[in-house]
Design a protein around this motif. Structure first.
Motif, short mmCIF file in Angstrom:
data_model
loop_
_atom_site.label_atom_id
_atom_site.label_comp_id
_atom_site.label_asym_id
_atom_site.label_seq_id
_atom_site.Cartn_x
_atom_site.Cartn_y
_atom_site.Cartn_z
N ARG A 10 0.80 -1.22 0.00
CA ARG A 10 0.00 0.00 0.00
C ARG A 10 0.84 1.28 0.00
O ARG A 10 0.30 2.37 0.03
N GLY A 11 2.17 1.14 -0.02
CA GLY A 11 3.00 2.32 0.19
C GLY A 11 3.74 2.79 -1.04
O GLY A 11 3.86 2.09 -2.05
N GLY A 12 4.27 4.00 -0.94
CA GLY A 12 5.10 4.55 -2.00
C GLY A 12 5.99 5.64 -1.43
O GLY A 12 5.77 6.10 -0.30
N VAL A 13 6.99 6.01 -2.18
CA VAL A 13 7.91 7.07 -1.73
C VAL A 13 7.99 8.13 -2.82
O VAL A 13 8.22 7.81 -3.98
N ILE A 14 7.79 9.36 -2.42
CA ILE A 14 7.78 10.49 -3.37
C ILE A 14 8.82 11.52 -2.94
O ILE A 14 9.00 11.76 -1.75
N SER A 15 9.50 12.09 -3.93
CA SER A 15 10.56 13.06 -3.65
C SER A 15 10.15 14.48 -4.03
O SER A 15 9.41 14.69 -5.00
N ASN A 16 10.65 15.41 -3.25
CA ASN A 16 10.49 16.82 -3.56
C ASN A 16 11.90 17.42 -3.56
O ASN A 16 12.49 17.63 -2.52
N MET A 17 12.44 17.62 -4.77
CA MET A 17 13.82 18.05 -4.87
C MET A 17 13.99 19.50 -4.40
O MET A 17 15.06 19.89 -3.94
N GLN A 18 12.91 20.28 -4.48
CA GLN A 18 13.00 21.68 -4.02
C GLN A 18 13.23 21.75 -2.52
O GLN A 18 14.03 22.54 -2.03
N THR A 19 12.48 20.91 -1.79
CA THR A 19 12.62 20.95 -0.32
C THR A 19 13.61 19.90 0.16
O THR A 19 13.80 19.74 1.37
N GLN A 20 14.24 19.19 -0.79
CA GLN A 20 15.15 18.08 -0.45
C GLN A 20 14.49 17.12 0.53
O GLN A 20 15.04 16.74 1.54
N GLN A 21 13.28 16.69 0.17
CA GLN A 21 12.57 15.72 1.00
C GLN A 21 12.18 14.51 0.15
O GLN A 21 11.81 14.64 -1.02
N LYS A 22 12.28 13.34 0.78
CA LYS A 22 11.88 12.09 0.13
C LYS A 22 11.08 11.35 1.20
O LYS A 22 11.64 10.90 2.20
N LEU A 23 9.78 11.26 0.99
CA LEU A 23 8.93 10.78 2.08
C LEU A 23 8.04 9.61 1.66
O LEU A 23 7.50 9.58 0.55
N GLY A 24 7.87 8.69 2.58
CA GLY A 24 6.96 7.58 2.36
C GLY A 24 5.53 7.99 2.64
O GLY A 24 5.27 8.79 3.53
N MET A 25 4.61 7.45 1.86
CA MET A 25 3.18 7.66 2.11
C MET A 25 2.45 6.36 1.76
O MET A 25 3.02 5.48 1.12
N GLY A 26 1.22 6.25 2.18
CA GLY A 26 0.50 5.03 1.84
C GLY A 26 -0.96 5.12 2.19
O GLY A 26 -1.40 6.08 2.82
N GLY A 27 -1.71 4.13 1.74
CA GLY A 27 -3.14 4.11 2.02
C GLY A 27 -3.76 2.81 1.58
O GLY A 27 -3.27 2.18 0.65
N LYS A 28 -4.83 2.44 2.26
CA LYS A 28 -5.43 1.13 2.00
C LYS A 28 -5.95 0.97 0.57
O LYS A 28 -5.97 -0.13 0.03
N ASN A 29 -6.35 2.10 -0.04
CA ASN A 29 -6.90 1.97 -1.40
C ASN A 29 -5.83 2.10 -2.48
O ASN A 29 -6.14 2.11 -3.67
N LEU A 30 -4.59 2.18 -2.07
CA LEU A 30 -3.49 2.32 -3.04
C LEU A 30 -2.87 0.96 -3.39
O LEU A 30 -1.99 0.87 -4.24
N LEU A 31 -3.34 -0.09 -2.76
CA LEU A 31 -2.84 -1.44 -3.08
C LEU A 31 -3.21 -1.80 -4.52
O LEU A 31 -4.38 -1.71 -4.89
#
Lengths: 394, 394
Positions: free
Chosen positions: B147-168
């Motif tokens: 259910r998870g994924g990781v998305i990057s924001n190069m402007q803020t130099q952030q790479k964060l995991g997110m997820g949700g039950k309907n994303l499977l």
């Protein structure tokens, strides 16, 4: 590795104190519940009362007394109850027998005529089924997270597996504390069943299945570690939890997917149960080491040696010696955990039915063609014979 | 073992020559398809053409060029396409980056305003999502069945995991032949990612999790066995198949369920990727042995010794020596399979950002409180520093 589908959508609720979730789960499917259970142990340990309390808002019809090897008559009775009371959901509270029986009922409610002829003998059922929710009380069969079940017909002395895509339980509650009261004999028998599922999938001729085999080895080691603890301390939560989750994963497709071929010991054991109504897991424990010794040969020895090394930690260079030590280790493990390891100890003290049982084992399965090592009637008889007296394998 | 839910309903279609099933699968969800893919390797190896051919009856909108560390801008673009074209189903053809990006798009299509603020920074998304079907082309992240994924924001130099039950993902096609053209570097990086998922779950403080740990050990041994084969023979089907199925099972909940606590190396690696955009799996391979050595102590040594024995077959009585040999074995394994094992080799040849990266690793995760061994900023800096030069652990 062979192509496979893996789609096991059972919603597992693992852990203690989760029955408060039951009303909402049941309500998803409807108000009319068929509550299926076995010989009343759930009344003794208090689970029955908790379940009835949780079902207060539902209309509950009961089917009690499901047999350890569930019979077609009980299936027929349950299916009739479903039709009569417009059952929306079946709640199976028990071990594999109760859940297997519930699966046959769930499909049987939609099948016309004789359910032995029109459901079980068909082996594969793709029709509609009433949704099933389970509350597991025995770590053994894995029925709580798969599509199959085994039904017995004592009149015809047949015990046959059947299954279908709509028979997969929708939700299964796996609370290890519900197995605290399982006695030592049934605990060991359950673990033997788990072990056998793993072995049947493991000893398979399909090459390149290390994922499946590695998972199986991990689960085997878990059973080896935790069964003695559960026997010594029946209320050891972690031991019960590991046995329970191992039982589920042993037969939910993880260790069998991507392989072809049929199981050997189950085919031979089903005849012991069909003829003598013995405890399934015990029959498997008795047959398995003798079967292993019977099929050990130049082709099979590498897998046996791997089993000895990876599962039992046996450090032995000679593959055949390693293999024999692995078989011995399995036999000793069962013995040390209180499993009667000969047929006479479970009441089968005569050879008179061996011929007919062997014939039926061949007739009811594909072991003569598609097993890890194909078995003919003579092989089966020899394995039954070897199971009459204590064995050593080294 | 802790209570857990396990409900992983992805319909896995594993094996070769199964794209003929795609039209029916897509049709279950609708006619309007968003086809998401990466840098075009699927055009080179012919998969793109096969997929387009299979989608003849559908209306296809394309989102190409998803980055190896997928970026929020691409997510935003994809979500806009979904809304504009009334997309019914997202078909993600690629590795974890493409699938992760597709998950964020699937939810993002239903989210108003800035998707970094309103989706990724929320970390948990329980809203509706467009159904996702995947065709996996890299054995690595396991995103195809979680259910998870990781998305990057190069402007803020952030790479964060997110997820949700309907994303499977609803359906995932796992065809090992689609990884035949993955080059040696990416193959090794993918295996390092698989291994890291297993390690992060394995080195955990929850007691009584032998099922999970046994499964993890089996999968680790599978990777150890098959990665060198896949590197030597890129078209070895069984090697690719075992790596692929191991990648999926490593992160679908099997090895992590029933445990609490957070991951350590991923939190530290995400900062390397966020600051320097390096290959995720390589960053993990570099950090993991140094992290292990850093946290080896009296409390953790038994698990390290078990790792050495069960995964690497190291027969060593002294627990600390066994532990060190296990760490060395892992380091050597990566090294022998072509993984650059120092930070300068992947372009991080200065310490200047260590302080800020360490600070962010703590800020973006709970490693300072809930890790196997909690890590403070100073610990993270020391682990980064130890990763600058080649290491020995014995």
């Amino acid at each position: 590795m062979e192509n496979f589908n893996f789609h096991v959508a059972t919603d597992i609720r693992f852990g203690k104190d989760r029955l408060s979730e039951l009303p909402e789960v049941i309500n998803t499917f409807g108000k009319n519940v068929l509550l299926v259970y076995g010989g009343g142990s759930i009344k003794q340990n208090g689970l029955y009362d908790k379940v009835r309390h949780a079902l207060q808002a539902a209309t509950v019809v009961e089917l009690a007394g499901v047999e350890p090897n569930p019979r077609i008559e009980t299936v027929t009775k349950g299916a009739a109850l479903c039709r009569e009371h417009h059952i929306d959901v079946i709640l199976a509270v028990g071990g594999g027998s109760v859940i297997d029986c519930s699966k046959a009922i769930a499909g049987g409610a939609y099948v016309e005529g004789d359910l032995w002829e029109n459901l079980v003998l068909k082996r594969q059922y793709n029709g509609p089924a009433i949704p099933i929710v389970t509350i597991l009380t025995l770590a053994a069969t894995g029925s709580e997270m798969n599509r199959g079940g085994v039904i017995s017909n004592m009149q015809t002395q047949q015990k046959l597996g059947m299954g279908g895509k709509n028979l997969l339980p929708k939700v299964s509650f796996l609370d290890p504390t519900n197995t605290f009261t399982v006695n030592a004999y049934q605990t060991a028998a359950g673990s033997a069943d788990i072990f056998s599922h793993l072995m049947e999938n493991y000893f398979n001729a399909t090459p390149g299945t290390d994922v499946q085999d590695g998972v199986a080895e991990g689960l085997m080691k878990t059973v080896i570690h935790h069964l003695p603890i559960a026997l010594k301390e029946p209320e050891n939560y972690d031991a019960r939890a590991n046995l329970m989750w191992a039982s589920t994963l042993a037969l939910n497709g993880l260790t069998g997917s991507g392989k072809t071929g049929t199981w050997s010991c189950h085919a031979m054991e089903h005849e012991l149960s069909a003829f003598y109504d013995i405890t399934h897991g015990i029959g498997l424990a008795i047959l398995t080491p003798r079967w292993m010794a019977h099929i050990l040969n130049e082709t099979t020895v590498p897998k046996f040696a791997r089993f000895a090394k990876e599962v039992w930690g046996i450090q032995e260079e000679n593959p055949e010696q390693a293999a024999r030590k692995g078989i011995q280790a399995l036999y000793d493990f069962f013995l040390e955990n209180g499993v009667p390891m000969t047929l006479p100890e479970v009441g089968i003290d005569t050879e008179k039915d061996f011929d007919q049982m062997a014939q039926q084992a061949i007739a009811h399965s594909t072991i003569s063609k598609a097993a890890f090592v194909p078995l003919q009637k003579e092989d089966v008889i020899q394995i039954y014979q070897a199971s009459q007296t204590p064995s050593t394998f080294i």
